[in-house]
Design an enzyme around this catalytic site. Structure first.
Site, PDB file in Angstrom:
ATOM      1  N   HIS A  24       0.821  -1.223   0.000  1.00  0.00           N
ATOM      2  CA  HIS A  24       0.000   0.000   0.000  1.00  0.00           C
ATOM      3  C   HIS A  24       0.850   1.267   0.000  1.00  0.00           C
ATOM      4  O   HIS A  24       0.681   2.170   0.815  1.00  0.00           O
ATOM      5  CB  HIS A  24      -1.090   0.009   1.067  1.00  0.00           C
ATOM      6  CG  HIS A  24      -0.679  -0.357   2.477  1.00  0.00           C
ATOM      7  ND1 HIS A  24       0.300   0.290   3.163  1.00  0.00           N
ATOM      8  CD2 HIS A  24      -1.160  -1.300   3.317  1.00  0.00           C
ATOM      9  CE1 HIS A  24       0.402  -0.227   4.370  1.00  0.00           C
ATOM     10  NE2 HIS A  24      -0.459  -1.198   4.481  1.00  0.00           N
ATOM     11  N   HIS A  79      -4.149 -10.309  14.090  1.00  0.00           N
ATOM     12  CA  HIS A  79      -4.290  -9.134  13.205  1.00  0.00           C
ATOM     13  C   HIS A  79      -4.921  -9.625  11.907  1.00  0.00           C
ATOM     14  O   HIS A  79      -4.529 -10.678  11.392  1.00  0.00           O
ATOM     15  CB  HIS A  79      -2.893  -8.555  12.971  1.00  0.00           C
ATOM     16  CG  HIS A  79      -2.832  -7.357  12.085  1.00  0.00           C
ATOM     17  ND1 HIS A  79      -3.831  -6.415  12.006  1.00  0.00           N
ATOM     18  CD2 HIS A  79      -1.848  -6.929  11.239  1.00  0.00           C
ATOM     19  CE1 HIS A  79      -3.469  -5.470  11.154  1.00  0.00           C
ATOM     20  NE2 HIS A  79      -2.278  -5.759  10.675  1.00  0.00           N
ATOM     21  N   GLU A  81      -5.220  -7.898   8.857  1.00  0.00           N
ATOM     22  CA  GLU A  81      -4.850  -7.353   7.551  1.00  0.00           C
ATOM     23  C   GLU A  81      -4.528  -8.515   6.612  1.00  0.00           C
ATOM     24  O   GLU A  81      -4.071  -9.583   7.028  1.00  0.00           O
ATOM     25  CB  GLU A  81      -3.652  -6.393   7.690  1.00  0.00           C
ATOM     26  CG  GLU A  81      -3.456  -5.569   6.430  1.00  0.00           C
ATOM     27  CD  GLU A  81      -2.569  -4.338   6.611  1.00  0.00           C
ATOM     28  OE1 GLU A  81      -1.966  -4.168   7.681  1.00  0.00           O
ATOM     29  OE2 GLU A  81      -2.496  -3.539   5.636  1.00  0.00           O
ATOM     30  N   ASP A  83      -2.327  -9.492   4.614  1.00  0.00           N
ATOM     31  CA  ASP A  83      -1.061 -10.229   4.546  1.00  0.00           C
ATOM     32  C   ASP A  83      -0.982 -11.320   5.617  1.00  0.00           C
ATOM     33  O   ASP A  83      -0.110 -12.188   5.551  1.00  0.00           O
ATOM     34  CB  ASP A  83       0.153  -9.290   4.626  1.00  0.00           C
ATOM     35  CG  ASP A  83       0.081  -8.283   5.755  1.00  0.00           C
ATOM     36  OD1 ASP A  83      -1.038  -7.961   6.205  1.00  0.00           O
ATOM     37  OD2 ASP A  83       1.144  -7.805   6.176  1.00  0.00           O
ATOM     38  N   HIS A 146      -0.938  -2.002  14.637  1.00  0.00           N
ATOM     39  CA  HIS A 146      -1.195  -0.712  14.039  1.00  0.00           C
ATOM     40  C   HIS A 146      -2.613  -0.616  13.488  1.00  0.00           C
ATOM     41  O   HIS A 146      -2.917   0.358  12.779  1.00  0.00           O
ATOM     42  CB  HIS A 146      -0.169  -0.448  12.917  1.00  0.00           C
ATOM     43  CG  HIS A 146      -0.357  -1.307  11.693  1.00  0.00           C
ATOM     44  ND1 HIS A 146      -0.716  -0.748  10.479  1.00  0.00           N
ATOM     45  CD2 HIS A 146      -0.287  -2.632  11.477  1.00  0.00           C
ATOM     46  CE1 HIS A 146      -0.830  -1.684   9.566  1.00  0.00           C
ATOM     47  NE2 HIS A 146      -0.568  -2.843  10.138  1.00  0.00           N
ATOM     48  N   ASP A 165       2.456  -7.262  13.855  1.00  0.00           N
ATOM     49  CA  ASP A 165       3.344  -6.393  13.062  1.00  0.00           C
ATOM     50  C   ASP A 165       4.375  -5.646  13.912  1.00  0.00           C
ATOM     51  O   ASP A 165       5.424  -5.219  13.393  1.00  0.00           O
ATOM     52  CB  ASP A 165       2.511  -5.350  12.301  1.00  0.00           C
ATOM     53  CG  ASP A 165       1.809  -5.925  11.090  1.00  0.00           C
ATOM     54  OD1 ASP A 165       2.230  -6.974  10.590  1.00  0.00           O
ATOM     55  OD2 ASP A 165       0.823  -5.315  10.637  1.00  0.00           O
ATOM     56  N   TYR A 193      10.615  -0.077   8.763  1.00  0.00           N
ATOM     57  CA  TYR A 193       9.251  -0.555   9.035  1.00  0.00           C
ATOM     58  C   TYR A 193       8.530   0.424   9.962  1.00  0.00           C
ATOM     59  O   TYR A 193       7.379   0.800   9.725  1.00  0.00           O
ATOM     60  CB  TYR A 193       9.305  -1.951   9.668  1.00  0.00           C
ATOM     61  CG  TYR A 193       7.959  -2.631   9.686  1.00  0.00           C
ATOM     62  CD1 TYR A 193       7.557  -3.420   8.619  1.00  0.00           C
ATOM     63  CD2 TYR A 193       7.076  -2.455  10.739  1.00  0.00           C
ATOM     64  CE1 TYR A 193       6.314  -4.029   8.614  1.00  0.00           C
ATOM     65  CE2 TYR A 193       5.835  -3.044  10.749  1.00  0.00           C
ATOM     66  CZ  TYR A 193       5.461  -3.836   9.685  1.00  0.00           C
ATOM     67  OH  TYR A 193       4.214  -4.427   9.679  1.00  0.00           O
ATOM     68  N   HIS A 226       6.403 -10.319  10.697  1.00  0.00           N
ATOM     69  CA  HIS A 226       7.264 -10.044   9.537  1.00  0.00           C
ATOM     70  C   HIS A 226       8.721 -10.097   9.976  1.00  0.00           C
ATOM     71  O   HIS A 226       9.077  -9.581  11.041  1.00  0.00           O
ATOM     72  CB  HIS A 226       7.017  -8.642   8.966  1.00  0.00           C
ATOM     73  CG  HIS A 226       5.663  -8.440   8.365  1.00  0.00           C
ATOM     74  ND1 HIS A 226       5.259  -9.019   7.189  1.00  0.00           N
ATOM     75  CD2 HIS A 226       4.613  -7.698   8.787  1.00  0.00           C
ATOM     76  CE1 HIS A 226       4.018  -8.640   6.909  1.00  0.00           C
ATOM     77  NE2 HIS A 226       3.598  -7.841   7.862  1.00  0.00           N
TER      78      HIS A 226
HETATM   79 FE1  FEO Z   1      -0.727  -4.846   9.232  1.00  0.00          FE
HETATM   80 FE2  FEO Z   1       1.535  -7.110   8.295  1.00  0.00          FE
HETATM   81  O1  FEO Z   1      -0.126  -6.310   8.301  1.00  0.00           O
END
Ligand code: FEO
Length: 401
Positions: A24, A79, A81, A83, A146, A165, A193, A226
């Site tokens: 994004h 989370h 999101e 990914d 986040h 994250d 990041y 991540h």
């Molecule tokens: Fe907020 Fe790694 O997704």
């Protein structure tokens, strides 16, 4: 398919995406990212977090190395999101877990993204825990870190924090642990990041770090969603300290001169402004907007307490690439910076004032009026440019002691 045991009966079952670049608008560097997911084998087998949809089979394949998918009892979703949630429909069909633990907001977000009508979602909040046999999973909501749905999972028996994250880095590599790579490289990835994802929520980061301290959690491993898993008490302490420093945003004594240019006049101004910083002994970096991505500029901001931005005037405005950078930066809400604006012009000259106002809207201290020069800087204009750099450098030195 390789599956890594990160602690006894706890396995990394994620995926490495070497090709990923654009997230994004955040361009990840230098080599993609990692979607981490974890399996704990116990009386109840539990999966914590998941991967992007394209990697569902990779995750299932890693899982199958150590446990038949149908033997999974629980999911934890820290989370939602995409990914981390994209693979969930495939995983759910294959594993058919008895329960899926998730925050209240996570449940709402999951229901908005997928058909969850048959999913056994069970809402948890801070203070809740679930026993899986010889271990327990303790949930810690971290709203707005986040996303509103975000939470962490702590396993005291393994002194392990699964942090979604937070503490993550976009690193694609064969290494899985923080102590396997160069520490300076790791810190740069953490900064990148943080400054492109976490920065707007810095006050909450400080509160969360305080809360983790107050809980007196014993942690010798942080497993983010991540990048590399932070292994060992020293590495964990280093990561927590790095995060606190990033969140505090104390003004660094270093400047970034960022510019765009049409016919090199604003570029020459940038070089002259740098002489003012040099004269004051303040280190600086000059970046030309057209050759760097806005993500790199934000990463650079982690080490810069002053930002001097220049653009020629084009159609009564700054050049569009620079406007895009400032829009991105404004949304990420850097604090405690000093700013200044400059640029050359042919006939109207609005850009420096527009930049000045944009930087001021980020609550930057603006120690000098915007500097605009008619066409290319002449010899006598050099002093004006250098003086702008000197004024900003002196303000920076005053602020940083
Ligand atoms: Fe907020 Fe790694 O997704």
């Amino acid at each position: 398919m390789h599956t890594l045991e990160i602690k006894k009966n706890i396995f990394w079952i994620g995926a490495v995406d070497f090709a990923k670049r654009n997230f994004h608008g955040y361009s990840q560097s230098p080599l993609g990212t990692t979607y981490n997911a974890y399996l704990i084998k116990d009386q109840k087998n539990i999966i914590l977090d998941a991967v992007a949809c394209d990697y569902a089979e990779v995750m299932l394949c890693r899982l199958a190395q150590v446990l038949p998918p149908e033997k999974v009892d629980y999911f934890v979703i820290n989370h939602t999101e995409k990914d981390h949630s994209g693979a969930l429909p495939v995983l759910f069909e294959r594993c058919r877990p008895e329960k899926i633990f998730i925050s209240a907001m996570g449940k709402r977000f999951l229901e908005a993204q997928f058909d969850t009508s048959s999913w056994p979602l069970q809402v948890v909040k801070t203070g809740d825990s679930v026993s899986i046999g010889s271990r327990s999973i303790h949930f810690i909501e971290t709203r707005m870190l986040h996303w509103p749905d975000s939470m962490m999972s702590y396993i005291p028996e393994d002194t392990l924090l699964v942090s979604n994250d937070v503490f993550g880095q976009n690193i694609a590599s064969s290494e899985r642990f923080s102590d396997q790579i160069d520490s300076a490289f790791l810190l740069t990835a953490v900064k990148e990041y943080y400054y492109n994802i976490i920065l707007p929520f810095s006050p909450l980061v400080l509160k969360t770090l305080d809360a983790l301290e107050a809980m007196r959690l014993d942690i010798d491993m942080i497993a983010p969603d991540h990048g590399l898993i932070v292994r060992g008490r020293d590495q964990v302490a280093g990561m927590l300290a790095a995060y606190r420093a990033l969140a505090e945003q104390k003004t660094p004594r270093r400047a970034l001169i960022l510019y765009d240019t049409m016919w090199h006049a604003t570029e020459r101004m940038a070089a002259a402004i740098a002489e003012g910083f040099a004269a004051e002994g303040v280190p600086y970096r000059i970046m030309q907007r057209s050759v760097v991505h806005h993500s790199q500029i934000m990463t650079e901001m982690a080490d810069c307490g002053a930002l001097v931005v220049g653009s020629p005037t084009h159609n009564n405005n700054m050049l569009p690439g620079l406007a895009e950078v400032l829009t991105y930066m404004h949304g990420l809400r850097p604090h405690n910076r000093i700013g200044a604006a400059f640029g050359s012009y042919g006939w109207s000259g609005e850009a420096p004032k527009l930049i000045h106002d944009r930087l001021a809207s980020m609550e930057m201290e603006m120690p000098a009026e915007p500097l605009k020069l008619h066409f290319a800087p002449k010899h006598e204009d050099f002093c004006q440019c250098r003086d702008l750099g000197t004024a900003v450098a002196r303000s920076l030195k005053t602020r940083t002691g």
